[in-house]
Design a protein around this motif. Structure first.
Motif, PDB file in Angstrom:
ATOM      1  N   ASN A 134     -19.785   8.656  54.811  1.00  0.00           N
ATOM      2  CA  ASN A 134     -19.364   8.124  56.106  1.00  0.00           C
ATOM      3  C   ASN A 134     -17.849   8.245  56.230  1.00  0.00           C
ATOM      4  O   ASN A 134     -17.140   8.339  55.222  1.00  0.00           O
ATOM      5  N   LYS A 135     -17.349   8.242  57.438  1.00  0.00           N
ATOM      6  CA  LYS A 135     -15.911   8.406  57.633  1.00  0.00           C
ATOM      7  C   LYS A 135     -15.124   7.298  56.928  1.00  0.00           C
ATOM      8  O   LYS A 135     -15.548   6.153  56.867  1.00  0.00           O
ATOM      9  N   ILE A 136     -13.983   7.686  56.386  1.00  0.00           N
ATOM     10  CA  ILE A 136     -13.149   6.749  55.637  1.00  0.00           C
ATOM     11  C   ILE A 136     -12.372   5.845  56.584  1.00  0.00           C
ATOM     12  O   ILE A 136     -11.803   6.309  57.576  1.00  0.00           O
ATOM     13  N   LYS A 137     -12.358   4.562  56.254  1.00  0.00           N
ATOM     14  CA  LYS A 137     -11.600   3.581  57.033  1.00  0.00           C
ATOM     15  C   LYS A 137     -10.244   3.303  56.390  1.00  0.00           C
ATOM     16  O   LYS A 137      -9.233   3.187  57.085  1.00  0.00           O
ATOM     17  N   SER A 138     -10.198   3.200  55.068  1.00  0.00           N
ATOM     18  CA  SER A 138      -8.941   2.924  54.377  1.00  0.00           C
ATOM     19  C   SER A 138      -9.082   3.247  52.893  1.00  0.00           C
ATOM     20  O   SER A 138     -10.192   3.359  52.373  1.00  0.00           O
ATOM     21  N   ILE A 139      -7.936   3.406  52.254  1.00  0.00           N
ATOM     22  CA  ILE A 139      -7.878   3.589  50.804  1.00  0.00           C
ATOM     23  C   ILE A 139      -6.866   2.576  50.268  1.00  0.00           C
ATOM     24  O   ILE A 139      -5.749   2.488  50.774  1.00  0.00           O
ATOM     25  N   GLU A 140      -7.277   1.822  49.263  1.00  0.00           N
ATOM     26  CA  GLU A 140      -6.377   0.823  48.684  1.00  0.00           C
ATOM     27  C   GLU A 140      -6.239   1.052  47.183  1.00  0.00           C
ATOM     28  O   GLU A 140      -7.224   1.300  46.490  1.00  0.00           O
ATOM     29  N   VAL A 141      -5.004   0.989  46.709  1.00  0.00           N
ATOM     30  CA  VAL A 141      -4.724   1.086  45.281  1.00  0.00           C
ATOM     31  C   VAL A 141      -4.361  -0.299  44.773  1.00  0.00           C
ATOM     32  O   VAL A 141      -3.493  -0.971  45.335  1.00  0.00           O
ATOM     33  N   LYS A 142      -5.052  -0.734  43.723  1.00  0.00           N
ATOM     34  CA  LYS A 142      -4.794  -2.047  43.126  1.00  0.00           C
ATOM     35  C   LYS A 142      -4.523  -1.898  41.634  1.00  0.00           C
ATOM     36  O   LYS A 142      -5.197  -1.130  40.948  1.00  0.00           O
ATOM     37  N   MET A 143      -3.519  -2.629  41.154  1.00  0.00           N
ATOM     38  CA  MET A 143      -3.209  -2.656  39.729  1.00  0.00           C
ATOM     39  C   MET A 143      -3.164  -4.107  39.279  1.00  0.00           C
ATOM     40  O   MET A 143      -2.519  -4.935  39.908  1.00  0.00           O
ATOM     41  N   THR A 144      -3.841  -4.411  38.197  1.00  0.00           N
ATOM     42  CA  THR A 144      -3.854  -5.770  37.636  1.00  0.00           C
ATOM     43  C   THR A 144      -3.575  -5.684  36.149  1.00  0.00           C
ATOM     44  O   THR A 144      -4.259  -4.959  35.416  1.00  0.00           O
ATOM     45  N   GLN A 145      -2.567  -6.418  35.707  1.00  0.00           N
ATOM     46  CA  GLN A 145      -2.197  -6.375  34.296  1.00  0.00           C
ATOM     47  C   GLN A 145      -3.267  -7.034  33.440  1.00  0.00           C
ATOM     48  O   GLN A 145      -3.782  -8.100  33.771  1.00  0.00           O
ATOM     49  N   LYS A 146      -3.602  -6.370  32.353  1.00  0.00           N
ATOM     50  CA  LYS A 146      -4.553  -6.937  31.396  1.00  0.00           C
ATOM     51  C   LYS A 146      -3.766  -7.828  30.446  1.00  0.00           C
ATOM     52  O   LYS A 146      -2.718  -7.447  29.937  1.00  0.00           O
TER      53      LYS A 146
ATOM     54  N   THR B 222       0.639  -7.865  39.094  1.00  0.00           N
ATOM     55  CA  THR B 222      -0.275  -7.265  40.069  1.00  0.00           C
ATOM     56  C   THR B 222       0.504  -6.424  41.065  1.00  0.00           C
ATOM     57  O   THR B 222       1.688  -6.673  41.317  1.00  0.00           O
ATOM     58  N   LEU B 223      -0.164  -5.455  41.630  1.00  0.00           N
ATOM     59  CA  LEU B 223       0.433  -4.614  42.658  1.00  0.00           C
ATOM     60  C   LEU B 223      -0.692  -4.000  43.473  1.00  0.00           C
ATOM     61  O   LEU B 223      -1.712  -3.577  42.922  1.00  0.00           O
TER      62      LEU B 223
END
Length: 243
Positions: A61-73, A78-79
């Motif tokens: 299906n058509k893309i609505k958004s792309i999100e990049v998430k980073m979480t420190q282990k 976070t970012l």
């Protein structure tokens, strides 16, 4: 009675089949390929620099958004960043190519990274991996690229472009590489400044590779010293045209 049970069974089977069909149509069906996280898929980046991200994305299906998430282990860092650029939204496939800026306030360490694609039905799927953020080495080269710049960001394939940069090194320069990074990578080695130390003013005409197709590039200016320490200055959005 037997007829009633048969009718009920058929109705139940029909409803179940409809539910399964709906799941197939509405659940996110996204594939990721040709994935690079960090330069040359190293899955590493330096705090205060940026993280190279690139992958081909195909969505049912058509893309609505792309999100990049980073979480420190084992930490609190976070970012996250949401991308809704026209090249990424309203399409069924795209090449996601970004350089995520990493604030100097982030802690070094291992982070969990997710590239999350959400489609127009608000269903999502993510590519996930672990990456390593490295603290800046105080002995590493310091590079400030002066030209090209955000206001002087165009060039012609096969034509010369003057590069200017201020370089500070504690150890002798071993190598300098200038790279035009688009759909492919076009590296250029410069050896004129090898062996220099201290504060170095770099100024040299570099011919943009003639094979570079017209388009938008990231320009990387990388200095490596003889201890193996490297620093890369980067300019995003450099536009290459052809004659």
């Amino acid at each position: 009675m037997i007829g009633a049970f048969a009718l009920l069974s058929m109705l139940t089977l029909s409803l179940t089949s409809c539910d399964k069909d709906d799941d197939v149509k509405t659940n996110a069906n996204v594939t990721f390929s040709n994935i690079e996280v960090g330069l040359e898929n190293s899955k590493e980046a330096t705090v205060g620099g940026d993280l190279h991200l690139e992958c081909d994305i195909v969505s049912e299906n058509k893309i609505k958004s792309i999100e990049v998430k980073m979480t420190q282990k084992d930490g609190k860092g976070t970012l996250s960043k949401l991308y809704t650029d026209s090249k990424y939204t309203g399409v069924l496939n795209t090449t996601f190519h970004e350089h995520l800026e990493l604030p100097s306030t982030l802690d070094a360490g291992t982070y969990h990274l997710a590239i999350n694609v959400t489609d127009v039905n608000n269903n999502s799927k993510a590519y996930e991996t672990d990456i390593k953020l490295i603290a800046v080495d105080p002995n590493a080269p310091v590079v400030v690229m002066l030209n090209p710049s955000e206001t002087a960001n165009t060039g012609v394939a096969g034509q010369p472009l003057t590069f200017k940069a201020n370089i500070t090194v504690k150890n002798p320069i071993k190598a300098i590489e200038i790279e035009f990074h688009g759909d492919k990578e076009y590296p250029i080695e410069v050896s004129d400044y090898n062996g220099k130390t201290g504060s170095v003013t770099f100024e040299k005409q570099i011919t943009i590779p003639a094979e570079c197709p017209a388009g938008e590039y990231h320009v990387h200016f990388t200095v490596e010293d003889n201890k193996g320490l490297t620093t890369t200055a980067e300019l995003a959005g450099f536009k290459v045209t052809t004659k």
